[in-house]
Design an enzyme around this catalytic site. Structure first.
Site, short mmCIF file in Angstrom:
data_model
loop_
_atom_site.label_atom_id
_atom_site.label_comp_id
_atom_site.label_asym_id
_atom_site.label_seq_id
_atom_site.Cartn_x
_atom_site.Cartn_y
_atom_site.Cartn_z
N GLU A 188 -3.27 9.21 -6.86
CA GLU A 188 -2.50 9.31 -5.64
C GLU A 188 -1.93 7.94 -5.32
OE1 GLU A 188 -5.18 10.43 -2.62
OE2 GLU A 188 -5.30 12.49 -3.32
N HIS A 232 -1.25 -8.12 8.89
CA HIS A 232 -0.90 -8.94 7.74
C HIS A 232 -1.92 -8.76 6.63
CE1 HIS A 232 2.16 -10.91 10.00
NE2 HIS A 232 1.31 -11.23 10.94
#
Lengths: 417, 301
Positions: free
Chosen positions: B220, B258
């Protein structure tokens, strides 16, 4: 000089799951659905405070008058920051430096009620301003990292937006460390990381802040926690100016107090309804309603509908072990979507019984809820029972196919009529 | 002997008297799996469908040889159930439960690995965890320790199957069966971020299994497990492998801070996975049925 604010931005064209190594598919879908717990800046700061982290003082205001009051109370320059669940506040003008209480009032007027990416600002955080020029801004963060099967802690002497460019250009500038999931971050490790990253300031206090951040991550089941910027002023004392938190949805049962912070906003009404049923549902652009059992099969169903020359109208995962009433609700939900011209049901029963699925669809038809053509493929457990149930009903609206491609083709054909 | 399990594997069902536990115990026995006992704390001494129920895994071990335990325990107690079996020295533990908190899994997986190392050092069988949030594993025609539909695994074939997704596993197994190829052993490794066994852990077992001719890997988007699998295949595998990646047209979304960007770089994208497989000479199917064509191709080489 204004403080740097949370810089989480929307990134288009890149897959969500790419950036969420610590998330499973269901969480990913829920995040897209925007009904997972999202925390405002002031809430994240409140959580860090609970763990003893030295956080920049600030208070929440709902009216310009309250903004003025808080600014007067602090008796110094403040920053007024929009509190919305979306990135890019600074660029949108939702963060303003305010040298006087009057200016704070004025900025409060501007920001409260403003629209940032479709969200209305209902509250602002008023914080004491910090003179960034008189100190350094660092980055520390912890994220669930499937590659090390634990948290990875990251520290970098350059806080702010540039950190991602830095990750590409100078990856060695970002110190990464696997945190032991049983022991947590040990103080000596935190000191080593601070030194390696080149942090300047009071070493013990810097390490202590990281250790406390790690405690918060473990205690609160965070997928992610960031302190950015971590500001170190002339006195060498670290101060958290902004933070980002993200809590593991699977662990919400042990954080009931946080559940009250959930805010449903700017969602598609169908997404809100879906979350009430407990479905993983995302509204999409197309006209073929898609439902399946399991995120994997639904993702593939979207691929298949695309291949058949139509566009999916939604992503809907009814989960495993779905009973007739759940399927009934799912069909009801998809039928409500005015974009939907046909429905593609793709079920492969392992834990889910195919006859239960059929019963749900048939009941929806009998109750007059189902008015659009359903093209489905049900396979696996109790497949034969499902077929005979549908044969009894014998309606043109519901047709079964032996494989998902034929069913998707048929649904696409109906939708494109 | 296929891999990990065969017709002689003796199975303990933890959480046997619950709704899912009871249903799947019945289905596993219909398949031919040797379920020998169950565990439900507080219900020790009872029998369930003719099987003895014990209060703990250790109690069950006192009366039976336990080769594998399969866990149907709600999320809050699932990691604890894993550790109970691991500390009792059960060599194979299958965690079916979906929705276990990530931190619980981090801790359980690490502890299982430590116990595994100790067991191997002492000359034991080792301890392996499969899952959570997985459909389990099945050696076709022999033994099913999981929740997959019985009929697609009734006949033994010679293709090994590893998958991160439950339903796509069934899909691929059915296609392989219909094409007359069939499956030797199928392992559903689970869809959670922190799992006990990865693609790269299962591939060596298939490589060493005389009853497997080729392997199908169903991956996936997201994470780096497929990339790690490609790396292993490139360096260590002689048997042919075919891959499929689902979710290539999934909707785009936002990123997570981040940290996510730093930790992952470009890893996890469909492009990254395709490139990794290409580098390892692993053909990637565009659609599920194409898997069959590719398997036939690699077998005829």
């Amino acid at each position: 000089m204004q403080t740097v604010t949370s810089r989480v931005t929307w990134l288009t064209g890149v897959n969500f799951s790419l950036y969420t190594p610590g998330w499973n598919k269901r969480t990913w879908v829920k995040a897209l659905r925007r009904n997972i717990l999202k925390l405002h800046e002031y809430q994240g700061k409140e959580l860090l405070r609970r763990f003893g982290v030295n956080v920049q003082d600030g208070k929440v205001a709902y009216t310009p008058d309250e903004v003025r009051q808080i600014a007067q109370e602090y008796g110094q320059a403040v920053v007024v920051k929009a509190q919305v669940h979306v990135g890019g506040r600074g660029k949108a003008g939702g963060v303003k430096f305010s040298p006087t209480p009057d200016k704070a009032y004025e900025n409060g007027q501007k920001i409260l009620g403003m629209d940032i990416k479709g969200l209305t600002v209902k509250k602002v955080l008023v914080t004491k301003a910090v003179d960034i020029d008189k100190g350094k801004e660092y980055y520390v963060g912890m994220i669930v990292d499937r590659n090390v099967q634990s948290y990875t802690l990251m520290a970098c002497a350059e806080g702010g937006m540039e950190i991602e460019e830095l990750a590409v250009e100078k990856p060695e500038a970002i110190i990464k460390h696997r945190v032991d999931p049983v022991a947590g971050l040990r103080p000596y490790e935190a000191r080593e990381i601070a030194l390696k990253a080149g942090f300047e300031g009071n070493l013990n206090k810097l390490a202590d802040m990281m250790v406390k951040m790690s405690k918060a991550a473990f205690e609160l089941d965070a997928n992610l926690v960031e302190i950015n910027p971590l500001f170190v002023g002339e006195d060498g004392i670290p101060l958290a100016l902004d933070t980002k938190f993200d809590v593991d949805d699977n662990a919400m049962y042990r954080h009931k107090d946080l559940a009250d912070w959930r805010e449903l906003e700017a969602e598609h009404p169908l997404e809100i309804e879906a979350s009430n049923y407990g479905f993983a549902y995302v509204k999409l652009e197309g006209n073929v309603g898609v439902l399946g059992n399991g995120a994997g099969i639904v993702m593939t169903s979207l691929d298949v509908v695309n291949r058949a020359g139509a566009k999916p109208a939604n992503f809907l995962d009814i989960g495993g072990g779905a009973r007739a009433d759940i399927v009934y609700n799912a069909v009801k939900l998809v039928s409500k979507d005015t974009d939907v011209k046909a429905i593609f049901i793709n079920i492969f029963g392992g834990i889910t019984r195919a006859d239960e699925v059929a019963k749900g669809v048939i009941q929806a038809l009998k109750d007059g809820i189902l008015t659009k053509p359903v093209r489905m493929r049900i396979a696996g457990t109790a497949e034969e029972e499902a077929k005979s149930l549908l044969a009894e009903v014998n309606s043109d609206l519901i047709q079964m196919y032996p494989d998902m491609f034929q069913a998707a083709e048929a649904a696409a054909q109906e939708a494109n009529k | 002997m296929s891999i990990l399990i065969d017709k002689n594997t003796q199975v303990l069902v933890v959480g046997m008297t619950g709704r899912e536990g009871a249903n799947h115990t019945k289905a596993m026995r219909e398949f031919g799996t040797q379920v020998v006992a169950g565990v439900t704390p507080g219900k020790g001494g009872l029998t369930h469908e003719g099987l003895p129920v014990y209060n703990s895994v250790r109690d069950a071990q006192a009366n039976h040889q336990i080769d594998c335990s399969i866990i149907f325990v709600p999320p809050a107690g699932a990691a604890d159930a894993v550790l109970e079996s691991a500390h009792a020295g059960v060599p194979l533990i299958v965690l079916i439960t979906e929705g276990v908190p990530t931190i619980d899994m981090m801790r359980a997986v690490q502890e299982v690995k430590q116990l595994n190392a100790v067991s191997l050092a002492e000359g034991g069988k080792g301890i392996r965890l499969i899952g959570g949030n997985c459909p389990g594993l099945v050696s076709s025609g022999e033994s099913k320790i999981g929740i997959m539909p019985n009929k697609i695994y009734s006949e033994k074939g010679r293709i090994g199957l590893i998958s991160r997704s439950g339903t796509l596993t069934y899909e691929a197994a059915k296609l392989l069966g219909d094409a007359g190829l069939g499956t030797s052993t199928t392992v559903g490794i689970g869809g959670d971020p922190i799992i006990g066994t990865t693609f790269a852990d299962v591939l060596p077992l298939f490589e060493a299994d005389p009853e497997t001719d080729a392997v199908v890997v169903i991956g996936e988007i997201g994470g780096a497990d497929e990339e790690a699998a490609a790396e292993y295949i490139k360096n260590h595998m002689k048997k042919p492998v075919v891959a499929f990646i689902s979710g290539r047209s999934a909707p785009k979304g936002k990123r997570m801070g981040h940290a996510g960007a730093i930790i992952m770089g470009n890893v996890g994208t469909p492009e990254s996975k395709l490139a990794a497989f290409a580098d390892a000479n692993v053909p990637v199917a565009d659609t599920m049925p194409q898997i069959i064509d590719l398997v036939k191709q690699v077998l005829n080489k």
